[in-house]
Design a protein around this motif. Structure first.
Motif, PDB file in Angstrom:
ATOM      1  N   MET A 184       0.837  -1.202   0.000  1.00  0.00           N
ATOM      2  CA  MET A 184       0.000   0.000   0.000  1.00  0.00           C
ATOM      3  C   MET A 184       0.872   1.251   0.000  1.00  0.00           C
ATOM      4  SD  MET A 184      -2.894  -1.239   2.719  1.00  0.00           S
ATOM      5  CE  MET A 184      -3.764   0.312   2.828  1.00  0.00           C
ATOM      6  N   GLN A 185       1.912   1.243   0.829  1.00  0.00           N
ATOM      7  CA  GLN A 185       2.795   2.398   0.914  1.00  0.00           C
ATOM      8  C   GLN A 185       3.525   2.629  -0.405  1.00  0.00           C
ATOM      9  OE1 GLN A 185       5.140   1.406   4.387  1.00  0.00           O
ATOM     10  NE2 GLN A 185       3.768   2.521   5.747  1.00  0.00           N
ATOM     11  N   GLN A 186       3.940   1.561  -1.068  1.00  0.00           N
ATOM     12  CA  GLN A 186       4.619   1.699  -2.359  1.00  0.00           C
ATOM     13  C   GLN A 186       3.697   2.309  -3.411  1.00  0.00           C
ATOM     14  OE1 GLN A 186       5.971  -2.320  -3.021  1.00  0.00           O
ATOM     15  NE2 GLN A 186       7.778  -2.050  -1.734  1.00  0.00           N
ATOM     16  N   GLN A 187       2.384   2.059  -3.266  1.00  0.00           N
ATOM     17  CA  GLN A 187       1.402   2.595  -4.206  1.00  0.00           C
ATOM     18  C   GLN A 187       0.847   3.943  -3.763  1.00  0.00           C
ATOM     19  OE1 GLN A 187      -1.542  -0.485  -4.519  1.00  0.00           O
ATOM     20  NE2 GLN A 187      -0.076  -1.983  -5.282  1.00  0.00           N
ATOM     21  N   GLY A 188       1.281   4.432  -2.593  1.00  0.00           N
ATOM     22  CA  GLY A 188       0.814   5.717  -2.091  1.00  0.00           C
ATOM     23  C   GLY A 188      -0.569   5.680  -1.467  1.00  0.00           C
ATOM     24  N   VAL A 189      -1.027   4.480  -1.104  1.00  0.00           N
ATOM     25  CA  VAL A 189      -2.353   4.321  -0.492  1.00  0.00           C
ATOM     26  C   VAL A 189      -2.227   4.547   1.016  1.00  0.00           C
ATOM     27  CG1 VAL A 189      -4.254   2.706  -0.085  1.00  0.00           C
ATOM     28  CG2 VAL A 189      -3.032   2.672  -2.270  1.00  0.00           C
ATOM     29  N   THR A 190      -3.136   5.334   1.585  1.00  0.00           N
ATOM     30  CA  THR A 190      -3.104   5.601   3.025  1.00  0.00           C
ATOM     31  C   THR A 190      -3.942   4.563   3.764  1.00  0.00           C
ATOM     32  OG1 THR A 190      -4.994   7.090   2.896  1.00  0.00           O
ATOM     33  CG2 THR A 190      -2.808   8.076   2.694  1.00  0.00           C
ATOM     34  N   THR A 191      -3.701   4.473   5.058  1.00  0.00           N
ATOM     35  CA  THR A 191      -4.476   3.577   5.910  1.00  0.00           C
ATOM     36  C   THR A 191      -4.724   4.278   7.240  1.00  0.00           C
ATOM     37  OG1 THR A 191      -4.644   1.307   6.741  1.00  0.00           O
ATOM     38  CG2 THR A 191      -2.503   2.373   6.927  1.00  0.00           C
ATOM     39  N   ASP A 192      -5.429   3.607   8.147  1.00  0.00           N
ATOM     40  CA  ASP A 192      -5.742   4.264   9.418  1.00  0.00           C
ATOM     41  C   ASP A 192      -4.722   3.902  10.493  1.00  0.00           C
ATOM     42  OD1 ASP A 192      -7.538   2.232  11.480  1.00  0.00           O
ATOM     43  OD2 ASP A 192      -7.169   1.582   9.425  1.00  0.00           O
ATOM     44  N   LYS A 193      -4.484   4.859  11.371  1.00  0.00           N
ATOM     45  CA  LYS A 193      -3.472   4.693  12.413  1.00  0.00           C
ATOM     46  C   LYS A 193      -3.844   3.631  13.434  1.00  0.00           C
ATOM     47  CE  LYS A 193      -5.326   8.584  15.046  1.00  0.00           C
ATOM     48  NZ  LYS A 193      -5.035   9.942  15.511  1.00  0.00           N
ATOM     49  N   TYR A 194      -5.122   3.371  13.622  1.00  0.00           N
ATOM     50  CA  TYR A 194      -5.549   2.388  14.613  1.00  0.00           C
ATOM     51  C   TYR A 194      -5.131   0.980  14.203  1.00  0.00           C
ATOM     52  CZ  TYR A 194      -8.231   6.410  16.045  1.00  0.00           C
ATOM     53  OH  TYR A 194      -8.583   7.676  16.425  1.00  0.00           O
ATOM     54  N   THR A 195      -5.295   0.668  12.925  1.00  0.00           N
ATOM     55  CA  THR A 195      -4.894  -0.655  12.442  1.00  0.00           C
ATOM     56  C   THR A 195      -3.383  -0.816  12.512  1.00  0.00           C
ATOM     57  OG1 THR A 195      -6.813  -0.751  10.985  1.00  0.00           O
ATOM     58  CG2 THR A 195      -5.003  -2.249  10.496  1.00  0.00           C
ATOM     59  N   VAL A 196      -2.646   0.198  12.098  1.00  0.00           N
ATOM     60  CA  VAL A 196      -1.183   0.125  12.147  1.00  0.00           C
ATOM     61  C   VAL A 196      -0.717  -0.037  13.594  1.00  0.00           C
ATOM     62  CG1 VAL A 196       0.962   1.355  11.632  1.00  0.00           C
ATOM     63  CG2 VAL A 196      -0.925   1.420  10.005  1.00  0.00           C
ATOM     64  N   SER A 197      -1.339   0.670  14.508  1.00  0.00           N
ATOM     65  CA  SER A 197      -0.989   0.542  15.920  1.00  0.00           C
ATOM     66  C   SER A 197      -1.259  -0.868  16.436  1.00  0.00           C
ATOM     67  CB  SER A 197      -1.779   1.563  16.741  1.00  0.00           C
ATOM     68  OG  SER A 197      -1.475   1.436  18.108  1.00  0.00           O
ATOM     69  N   ARG A 198      -2.409  -1.450  16.061  1.00  0.00           N
ATOM     70  CA  ARG A 198      -2.726  -2.822  16.478  1.00  0.00           C
ATOM     71  C   ARG A 198      -1.722  -3.827  15.908  1.00  0.00           C
ATOM     72  NH1 ARG A 198      -7.192  -0.538  16.261  1.00  0.00           N
ATOM     73  NH2 ARG A 198      -9.087  -1.132  15.340  1.00  0.00           N
ATOM     74  N   MET A 199      -1.339  -3.589  14.658  1.00  0.00           N
ATOM     75  CA  MET A 199      -0.352  -4.473  14.031  1.00  0.00           C
ATOM     76  C   MET A 199       0.971  -4.414  14.793  1.00  0.00           C
ATOM     77  SD  MET A 199      -1.289  -3.614  10.055  1.00  0.00           S
ATOM     78  CE  MET A 199       0.282  -4.115   9.407  1.00  0.00           C
ATOM     79  N   LEU A 200       1.389  -3.215  15.156  1.00  0.00           N
ATOM     80  CA  LEU A 200       2.636  -3.059  15.899  1.00  0.00           C
ATOM     81  C   LEU A 200       2.542  -3.732  17.270  1.00  0.00           C
ATOM     82  CD1 LEU A 200       5.468  -1.838  15.884  1.00  0.00           C
ATOM     83  CD2 LEU A 200       4.485   0.267  16.799  1.00  0.00           C
ATOM     84  N   MET A 201       1.418  -3.557  17.939  1.00  0.00           N
ATOM     85  CA  MET A 201       1.238  -4.201  19.248  1.00  0.00           C
ATOM     86  C   MET A 201       1.290  -5.716  19.131  1.00  0.00           C
ATOM     87  SD  MET A 201      -1.480  -1.860  21.366  1.00  0.00           S
ATOM     88  CE  MET A 201      -2.823  -2.157  20.263  1.00  0.00           C
ATOM     89  N   LYS A 202       0.667  -6.258  18.089  1.00  0.00           N
ATOM     90  CA  LYS A 202       0.694  -7.708  17.898  1.00  0.00           C
ATOM     91  C   LYS A 202       2.108  -8.202  17.597  1.00  0.00           C
ATOM     92  CE  LYS A 202      -3.907  -9.017  16.425  1.00  0.00           C
ATOM     93  NZ  LYS A 202      -4.030 -10.196  17.237  1.00  0.00           N
ATOM     94  N   THR A 203       2.897  -7.390  16.946  1.00  0.00           N
ATOM     95  CA  THR A 203       4.251  -7.794  16.568  1.00  0.00           C
ATOM     96  C   THR A 203       5.215  -7.753  17.740  1.00  0.00           C
ATOM     97  OG1 THR A 203       3.877  -7.008  14.322  1.00  0.00           O
ATOM     98  CG2 THR A 203       6.165  -7.318  14.987  1.00  0.00           C
ATOM     99  N   VAL A 204       5.168  -6.712  18.546  1.00  0.00           N
ATOM    100  CA  VAL A 204       6.125  -6.575  19.649  1.00  0.00           C
ATOM    101  C   VAL A 204       5.533  -6.899  21.012  1.00  0.00           C
ATOM    102  CG1 VAL A 204       7.597  -4.907  18.506  1.00  0.00           C
ATOM    103  CG2 VAL A 204       5.714  -4.099  19.890  1.00  0.00           C
ATOM    104  N   GLY A 205       4.220  -6.898  21.129  1.00  0.00           N
ATOM    105  CA  GLY A 205       3.605  -7.060  22.431  1.00  0.00           C
ATOM    106  C   GLY A 205       3.114  -8.445  22.764  1.00  0.00           C
ATOM    107  N   ASP A 206       3.326  -9.407  21.884  1.00  0.00           N
ATOM    108  CA  ASP A 206       2.851 -10.761  22.134  1.00  0.00           C
ATOM    109  C   ASP A 206       3.873 -11.477  23.009  1.00  0.00           C
ATOM    110  OD1 ASP A 206       1.667 -13.189  22.135  1.00  0.00           O
ATOM    111  OD2 ASP A 206       1.796 -13.539  19.978  1.00  0.00           O
ATOM    112  N   GLY A 207       3.608 -11.548  24.301  1.00  0.00           N
ATOM    113  CA  GLY A 207       4.533 -12.157  25.255  1.00  0.00           C
ATOM    114  C   GLY A 207       4.596 -13.665  25.181  1.00  0.00           C
TER     115      GLY A 207
END
Length: 116
Positions: A61-84
């Motif tokens: 999406m970023q390579q194509q210049g498509v925007t997304t919402d910050k809530y989804t990106v934040s959840r993705m980051l939490m799932k990536t680093v916050g999964d204990g």
């Protein structure tokens, strides 16, 4: 109602992303709340195929210049680093951080210090 015609604030009528910023009174006729789907196609992909697929999709999406919402990106980051439950995977974490940094560069108005 409180003085001034305002409803008292409670957990059920505070605007959240999942509620689309609407109070319970505005949810529908008679105050019934219909089941909501995912907030975005990216979040739907994350739920169906996992966070790694969602990061791949965000990168495209970023390579194509498509925007997304910050809530989804934040959840993705939490799932990536916050999964204990799993050991941290440094390359996976660094890739996620790089994509979040790109998100911040592309959509600076959507940046929120609480979410990132």
């Amino acid at each position: 109602r409180e003085a001034g015609g305002r409803s008292p604030v409670s957990a059920s009528n505070v605007a959240t992303p999942a509620r689309g910023g609407r109070s319970k009174d505005a949810a529908g006729a008679g105050g019934t709340d219909k089941a909501r789907g995912p907030a975005s196609a990216l979040e739907d992909l994350m739920r169906r195929k996992g966070v790694d697929e969602a990061w791949c999709a965000l990168e495209e999406m970023q390579q194509q210049g498509v925007t997304t919402d910050k809530y989804t990106v934040s959840r993705m980051l939490m799932k990536t680093v916050g999964d204990g439950r799993a050991k941290l995977n440094p390359p996976r974490v660094y890739r996620a951080i790089a994509l979040v940094e790109r998100f911040i560069e592309m959509q600076p108005r959507d940046v929120d210090e609480v979410l990132f």
